[in-house]
Scaffold this active site. Structure first.
Site, PDB file in Angstrom:
ATOM      1  N   CYS A   2       0.865  -1.188   0.000  1.00  0.00           N
ATOM      2  CA  CYS A   2       0.000   0.000   0.000  1.00  0.00           C
ATOM      3  C   CYS A   2       0.898   1.234   0.000  1.00  0.00           C
ATOM      4  CB  CYS A   2      -0.855   0.036   1.252  1.00  0.00           C
ATOM      5  SG  CYS A   2      -1.832  -1.447   1.474  1.00  0.00           S
ATOM      6  N   ARG A  26       1.255   1.704  -5.939  1.00  0.00           N
ATOM      7  CA  ARG A  26       1.494   0.762  -4.839  1.00  0.00           C
ATOM      8  C   ARG A  26       0.233   0.008  -4.431  1.00  0.00           C
ATOM      9  NH1 ARG A  26       6.298   1.726  -2.292  1.00  0.00           N
ATOM     10  NH2 ARG A  26       5.570   0.658  -0.442  1.00  0.00           N
ATOM     11  N   TRP A  73      -3.813  -1.885  -1.456  1.00  0.00           N
ATOM     12  CA  TRP A  73      -3.816  -3.150  -2.197  1.00  0.00           C
ATOM     13  C   TRP A  73      -4.181  -4.202  -1.163  1.00  0.00           C
ATOM     14  CZ3 TRP A  73      -0.750  -7.734  -2.148  1.00  0.00           C
ATOM     15  CH2 TRP A  73      -0.979  -8.573  -3.237  1.00  0.00           C
ATOM     16  N   ASN A  99       0.813   0.559   6.145  1.00  0.00           N
ATOM     17  CA  ASN A  99       1.293  -0.308   5.062  1.00  0.00           C
ATOM     18  C   ASN A  99       2.098  -1.426   5.705  1.00  0.00           C
ATOM     19  OD1 ASN A  99       2.338  -1.442   2.690  1.00  0.00           O
ATOM     20  ND2 ASN A  99       4.052  -0.013   2.651  1.00  0.00           N
ATOM     21  N   GLY A 100       1.635  -2.646   5.507  1.00  0.00           N
ATOM     22  CA  GLY A 100       2.327  -3.786   6.109  1.00  0.00           C
ATOM     23  C   GLY A 100       1.326  -4.852   6.484  1.00  0.00           C
ATOM     24  N   GLU A 471      10.579 -14.538 -19.116  1.00  0.00           N
ATOM     25  CA  GLU A 471      10.273 -13.131 -18.884  1.00  0.00           C
ATOM     26  C   GLU A 471       9.259 -12.621 -19.924  1.00  0.00           C
ATOM     27  OE1 GLU A 471      10.498 -11.209 -16.566  1.00  0.00           O
ATOM     28  OE2 GLU A 471      10.366  -9.192 -17.361  1.00  0.00           O
ATOM     29  N   LYS A 475       5.590 -11.212 -18.890  1.00  0.00           N
ATOM     30  CA  LYS A 475       5.136  -9.870 -19.257  1.00  0.00           C
ATOM     31  C   LYS A 475       3.793  -9.948 -19.960  1.00  0.00           C
ATOM     32  CE  LYS A 475       7.023  -7.936 -17.333  1.00  0.00           C
ATOM     33  NZ  LYS A 475       8.184  -7.957 -16.476  1.00  0.00           N
ATOM     34  N   GLU A 478       0.870 -11.160 -17.526  1.00  0.00           N
ATOM     35  CA  GLU A 478       0.475 -10.335 -16.382  1.00  0.00           C
ATOM     36  C   GLU A 478      -0.264  -9.059 -16.771  1.00  0.00           C
ATOM     37  OE1 GLU A 478       3.458  -8.654 -13.728  1.00  0.00           O
ATOM     38  OE2 GLU A 478       4.871  -8.436 -15.364  1.00  0.00           O
ATOM     39  N   HIS A 494       8.607 -32.654 -24.673  1.00  0.00           N
ATOM     40  CA  HIS A 494       8.315 -33.669 -23.660  1.00  0.00           C
ATOM     41  C   HIS A 494       6.943 -33.451 -23.029  1.00  0.00           C
ATOM     42  CE1 HIS A 494      12.331 -35.376 -23.895  1.00  0.00           C
ATOM     43  NE2 HIS A 494      12.807 -34.133 -23.893  1.00  0.00           N
ATOM     44  N   LYS A 593       2.826  -3.388  -7.165  1.00  0.00           N
ATOM     45  CA  LYS A 593       4.206  -3.200  -7.602  1.00  0.00           C
ATOM     46  C   LYS A 593       5.168  -4.028  -6.777  1.00  0.00           C
ATOM     47  CE  LYS A 593       7.548  -1.570  -9.988  1.00  0.00           C
ATOM     48  NZ  LYS A 593       7.780  -2.333 -11.240  1.00  0.00           N
TER      49      LYS A 593
END
Ligand code: AGP
Length: 598
Positions: A2, A26, A73, A99-100, A471, A475, A478, A494, A593
């Protein structure tokens, strides 16, 4: 994750809302503010994004010179008006933003409920104002009540608190979650990161862990929970706010992709003295750990380390680190994290430290938890990255790790002076190569229009480019929500190959390196089953042009640079595909983030 913000200044309501806008990356599922005007505590909060929130505010009620705010968030409790911060005590005198994650909140909440406190949210954070209220009622001062509350709660916390009991002060506290403070003639400020307060001051200080901060008009005091004063040392921020704003681009992500040449140039300037200190730490078994994109940097670097300096480095996903029961005594762990706050990575670091390992942090965030936990650290020079999708920070992680390997090679005698010189020279050419790719972004945009209609994609590579493939897939999935999987190309036969049917998109990372011949074999296998092949190739590779349905050329380079330059077209592909599908690439659903929960 947050964002918290607090200010004591003229025009506080406007400053507060502007600050929260800069922190929105955030967390963006809810937002809220609290202001003190005279002896009245005004609180407004809601579910949703900040722009909608601002539209719903009654401007006439936005008054006062002291306030705190929050962008959320969700972790404990779904996004809703009730769960949005600030949270209040029963008497509505105390407003807290947090925040936490508080580990023992359930136990505390039960105790407080028994004492008659009434809770209005399902969050862990709401215990803080009630706990402070409880201690106030016992006769403690506001500061003493906060100290006692912070001693009671376990877990991570950056908080800002205002109260009508002491309407001229903001109290803050930091444990693990980030918190910075700043001061200027305009006022005093606190926030989760530096860019949020930069329009008002450049004199900032990263609050050390486990410290209480008292912000008053014209002064900031920092002390520990026993009341021992801590020297406040402000530093002048030299980078430009431009770096943290969109600067004419429609989204942060595309701006950050286009900033990569500059970010690499700055990272190449990391002083040798830091690199040498870091390289000397690398003794015994060496592990690389990170999460998501940062893990991909670890994986890629494990190949480069064997290739360049003949040193084995084992890459480990941070959330798996402790469970892997690694031999950590006399080992070194290179912990890679853009934010320096990712809970999984911090957990891996703490576990490794407890078993006797030394820690080298690679981060983009000075003052982050990883810098405090590490024996040495290297800061990548990307500047703030706001888009949730990591782009410029991935490239600079790879560059910083390459620089580290070069110094390690030189110090250990595994790399000759001339080899060191020639690879350094090649690294210096990187910004120009990335610029060259970016000049052809339109070609990727055209392809993205076509591919944005796909529902699935494979990204395939070999060697270090397995990391590039992972990667590229991360990208795309997401931010565009196209189902994408990265896979080692040789492994695809396989099992995964059974998914291939006509027009299934296969993206191959196929530069002119030692893997090229075998990648050609894999492309043929996929084509024989009807796959639509898009290859990232080295310029002028006619054979690959011939066998691919579509291709994108990157400049010819030393093998170790391909993972860096081949990533750029994949970032662009993801960005454009997301926008063509109508999604906001800066704010993908369910993501933040930095992920500060385990
Ligand atoms: C990258 O695009 C992601 N959003 C995510 O995987 C990220 O890289 C991961 O959460 C690790 O973050 P960090 O580098 O801040 O530790």
């Amino acid at each position: 994750m947050c964002g918290i913000f607090g200010c004591l200044c003229e025009g506080a309501p406007k400053v507060l809302l502007e600050g929260l806008k800069r922190l929105e990356y955030r967390g963006y599922d809810s937002v809220g503010i609290a202001l003190i005007n005279g002896d009245e505590l005004f609180v407004e909060k809601n579910k949703g994004k900040i722009d909608e929130f601002i539209l719903g505010l009654d401007e006439a009620r936005l008054k006062g010179e002291i306030g705190v705010g929050h962008t959320r968030w969700a972790t404990h409790g779904a996004p809703s008006k009730e769960n949005a911060h600030p949270h209040l005590d029963c008497s509505k005198r105390i407003a807290v933003v947090h925040n936490g994650v508080l580990e023992n909140f359930l136990q505390i909440k039960e105790e407080l409920l028994k004492k008659g406190h009434i809770f209005s949210s399902r969050t862990d954070s709401e215990v803080i104002p009630h706990l402070v209220e409880e201690y106030l009622n016992e006769g403690l001062t506001l500061k003493e009540a906060l100290v006692k509350s912070m001693e009671r709660v376990k877990g991570s916390a950056a908080i800002a608190m205002i109260s009508t009991v002491e309407p001229e002060r903001i109290y803050c506290y930091r444990r693990e979650s980030p918190l910075i403070v700043g001061i200027s003639e305009r006022g005093v400020f606190c926030a989760s990161d530096i860019p949020a307060i930069m329009p008002y001051t450049r004199r900032v200080m990263v609050v050390p862990d486990d410290r209480l901060v008292v912000l008053e008009r014209g002064s900031i005091q920092i002390e520990d929970l026993r009341g021992v004063m801590y020297k406040t040392e402000f530093t002048e921020v030299t980078w430009d706010l431009e770096l943290a704003e969109k600067g004419g681009y429609p989204h942060f992500m595309i701006k950050e992709i286009f900033e990569q040449p500059r970010a690499i140039r700055d990272t190449l300037k990391i002083p040798t003295i830091f690199l040498d200190k870091a390289a000397r730490l690398l003794t015994g078994r060496i592990y690389l750990t990170g999460s998501g994109t940062s893990y991909h940097a670890c994986l890629s670097t494990s190949y480069t380390a064997s290739d360049l300096v003949g040193i084995e480095m084992r890459p480990m996903i941070s959330s798996e680190f402790a469970d892997a029961l690694l031999s950590l005594e006399s080992s070194t762990v290179i912990a890679v994290s853009q934010s320096g706050e990712t809970a999984d990575t911090l957990n891996a670091v703490k576990h490794a430290k407890s078993k006797g390992a030394k820690i080298l942090g690679i981060t983009n965030t000075l003052g982050s938890s990883i810098t405090t936990l590490s024996d040495a650290y290297i800061c990548t020079q990307s500047g703030p990255e706001i888009g949730v999708a990591a782009t410029k920070t991935f490239l600079t992680q790879l560059v910083a790790l390459d620089l580290l390997l070069l110094r390690l090679g030189l110090i250990s005698g595994r790399l000759s002076e001339s080899a060191h010189r020639s690879i350094t020279h090649e690294l210096e050419a990187l910004p120009g190569m990335v610029e060259q790719i970016l000049r052809r972004a339109d070609k990727i945009r055209d392809l993205a229009l076509k591919y944005s209609k796909k529902e699935n994609a494979f990204f395939l590579g070999r060697g270090a480019n397995v990391a590039t493939a992972l990667e590229g897939a991360l990208k795309l999935k997401e931010i565009s929500y196209i189902h994408a999987e990265g896979y080692p190309a040789g492994e695809s036969k396989h099992g995964p190959i059974s998914l291939i049917e006509p027009n299934f998109l296969c993206v191959f990372i196929a530069p002119r390196d030692r893997t090229r011949e075998r990648i050609i074999g894999n492309i043929m296998e996929m084509k024989a089953r009807g796959a639509e092949v898009f290859s990232v190739i080295t310029e002028g590779d006619d054979e690959l042009k011939e066998i691919s349905d579509e291709y994108f050329e990157v400049p010819r380079a030393n093998e170790i640079l391909y993972p860096i330059i081949c990533t750029v077209p994949l970032q662009l592909l993801a960005y454009y595909a997301a926008t063509f599908r109508g999604f906001d690439p800066d704010r993908p659903r369910n993501l933040a983030k930095s992920v500060t929960v385990l």
